[in-house]
Design an enzyme around this catalytic site. Sequence first.
Site, PDB file in Angstrom:
ATOM      1  N   GLY A  46       1.606   1.807   7.403  1.00 45.20           N
ATOM      2  CA  GLY A  46       0.269   1.405   7.015  1.00 45.20           C
ATOM      3  C   GLY A  46      -0.649   2.598   7.176  1.00 45.20           C
ATOM      4  N   GLU A  47      -1.736   2.375   7.885  1.00 46.31           N
ATOM      5  CA  GLU A  47      -2.691   3.470   8.100  1.00 46.31           C
ATOM      6  C   GLU A  47      -2.925   3.532   9.602  1.00 46.31           C
ATOM      7  OE1 GLU A  47      -5.265   6.287   8.348  1.00 46.31           O
ATOM      8  OE2 GLU A  47      -6.090   4.329   8.851  1.00 46.31           O
ATOM      9  N   SER A  48      -2.585   4.682  10.196  1.00 43.73           N
ATOM     10  CA  SER A  48      -2.511   4.713  11.656  1.00 43.73           C
ATOM     11  C   SER A  48      -3.867   4.585  12.345  1.00 43.73           C
ATOM     12  CB  SER A  48      -1.764   5.961  12.128  1.00 43.73           C
ATOM     13  OG  SER A  48      -2.332   7.125  11.609  1.00 43.73           O
ATOM     14  N   CYS A  78       6.933   4.988   9.919  1.00 42.83           N
ATOM     15  CA  CYS A  78       5.758   5.662   9.369  1.00 42.83           C
ATOM     16  C   CYS A  78       4.547   5.526  10.301  1.00 42.83           C
ATOM     17  CB  CYS A  78       5.502   5.130   7.965  1.00 42.83           C
ATOM     18  SG  CYS A  78       4.747   6.356   6.905  1.00 42.83           S
ATOM     19  N   ARG A  98       0.549  13.863  11.010  1.00 40.04           N
ATOM     20  CA  ARG A  98       0.250  12.865   9.975  1.00 40.04           C
ATOM     21  C   ARG A  98       0.202  13.522   8.597  1.00 40.04           C
ATOM     22  NH1 ARG A  98      -5.068   9.738  11.199  1.00 40.04           N
ATOM     23  NH2 ARG A  98      -4.409   8.759   9.275  1.00 40.04           N
ATOM     24  N   ILE A 127       6.033   7.899   1.934  1.00 41.32           N
ATOM     25  CA  ILE A 127       4.682   7.702   1.396  1.00 41.32           C
ATOM     26  C   ILE A 127       3.681   8.281   2.396  1.00 41.32           C
ATOM     27  CG2 ILE A 127       2.994   6.006   0.577  1.00 41.32           C
ATOM     28  CD1 ILE A 127       5.459   4.082   0.222  1.00 41.32           C
ATOM     29  N   ARG A 128       3.074   9.390   2.028  1.00 37.95           N
ATOM     30  CA  ARG A 128       2.147  10.089   2.939  1.00 37.95           C
ATOM     31  C   ARG A 128       2.713  10.109   4.359  1.00 37.95           C
ATOM     32  NH1 ARG A 128      -3.557   7.567   0.879  1.00 37.95           N
ATOM     33  NH2 ARG A 128      -2.865   7.347  -1.249  1.00 37.95           N
ATOM     34  N   HIS A 163      10.198   4.459   4.326  1.00 41.89           N
ATOM     35  CA  HIS A 163      10.050   3.012   4.104  1.00 41.89           C
ATOM     36  C   HIS A 163      11.285   2.396   3.463  1.00 41.89           C
ATOM     37  CE1 HIS A 163       5.680   2.623   4.883  1.00 41.89           C
ATOM     38  NE2 HIS A 163       5.671   3.899   4.550  1.00 41.89           N
ATOM     39  N   GLU A 165      12.163  -0.621   3.616  1.00 44.67           N
ATOM     40  CA  GLU A 165      11.865  -2.010   3.210  1.00 44.67           C
ATOM     41  C   GLU A 165      11.388  -2.112   1.773  1.00 44.67           C
ATOM     42  OE1 GLU A 165      10.051  -0.147   5.104  1.00 44.67           O
ATOM     43  OE2 GLU A 165       7.958  -0.345   4.475  1.00 44.67           O
TER      44      GLU A 165
HETATM   45  N1  GLN Z   1      -0.381   8.503   6.363  1.00 46.22           N
HETATM   46  C1  GLN Z   1      -0.432   7.289   7.114  1.00 46.22           C
HETATM   47  C2  GLN Z   1      -1.134   7.493   8.439  1.00 46.22           C
HETATM   48  O1  GLN Z   1      -1.279   8.576   8.897  1.00 46.22           O
HETATM   49  C3  GLN Z   1       0.942   6.710   7.359  1.00 46.22           C
HETATM   50  C4  GLN Z   1       1.565   6.386   6.037  1.00 46.22           C
HETATM   51  C5  GLN Z   1       2.509   5.238   6.048  1.00 46.22           C
HETATM   52  O2  GLN Z   1       2.610   4.486   7.022  1.00 46.22           O
HETATM   53  N2  GLN Z   1       3.152   5.058   4.934  1.00 46.22           N
HETATM   54  O3  GLN Z   1      -1.553   6.546   9.022  1.00 46.22           O
END
Ligand code: GLN
Length: 186
Positions: A46-48, A78, A98, A127-128, A163, A165
């Site tokens: 997700g987004e940390s 992630c 990150r 993904i990122r 990921h 999943e």
């Molecule tokens: N870039 C996101 C972060 O730093 C992590 C990306 C992800 O969980 N797919 O939170």
Amino acid sequence: MRVGVLALQGDFEAHAKLLRALGAEVREVRVPADLAGLDGLVMPGGESTTMTLGIEREGLAEPLRDLVRAGVPVLGTCAGMIMLDRAHLGLMDTLCARNAFGRQIRSFEEDLEIPGIEGPPVRAVFIRAPWLAEHGDAVEILAAVDGHPVAARQDNMLVISFHPEIAGEDRVHELFLRDVSARVTA
Ligand code: GLN
């Protein structure tokens, strides 16, 4: 096997679906009481920053630490891998960088060999994604991309920066559930 999926933010539903397909009973975790009686926990991507704020808001940091320190197996993917590092929950002797693969390379796929996973390589969707910029001796690196660790293990914690999943890849979750079941039947 009763497995919790941290459901504050991110792609927790995809993990829940995959775990159910593998035979686990799944509980979405939003507040400390949801952690009671869990045999395993998945911390999704997700987004940390948002996830950290959610953990603080719900008072989940200390209960999450207690659960992991009690030896309950955890899979962090992630953003979930970031949550476990020294700069966040401080449970793993790691430091994540990150968005480490750069702004241009926001998403990519790679085939990875992971010890303990039989058959063809694991299709990893990044993904990122973060990588492990630092890690202590207690951390075993399971896979790397261009020399940067993207899968690792320390005690009861398994972390991956990709990921599975969303790639129809269930063998990392299977590996995690093997740890869960080993502890439940021990
Ligand atoms: N870039 C996101 C972060 O730093 C992590 C990306 C992800 O969980 N797919 O939170």
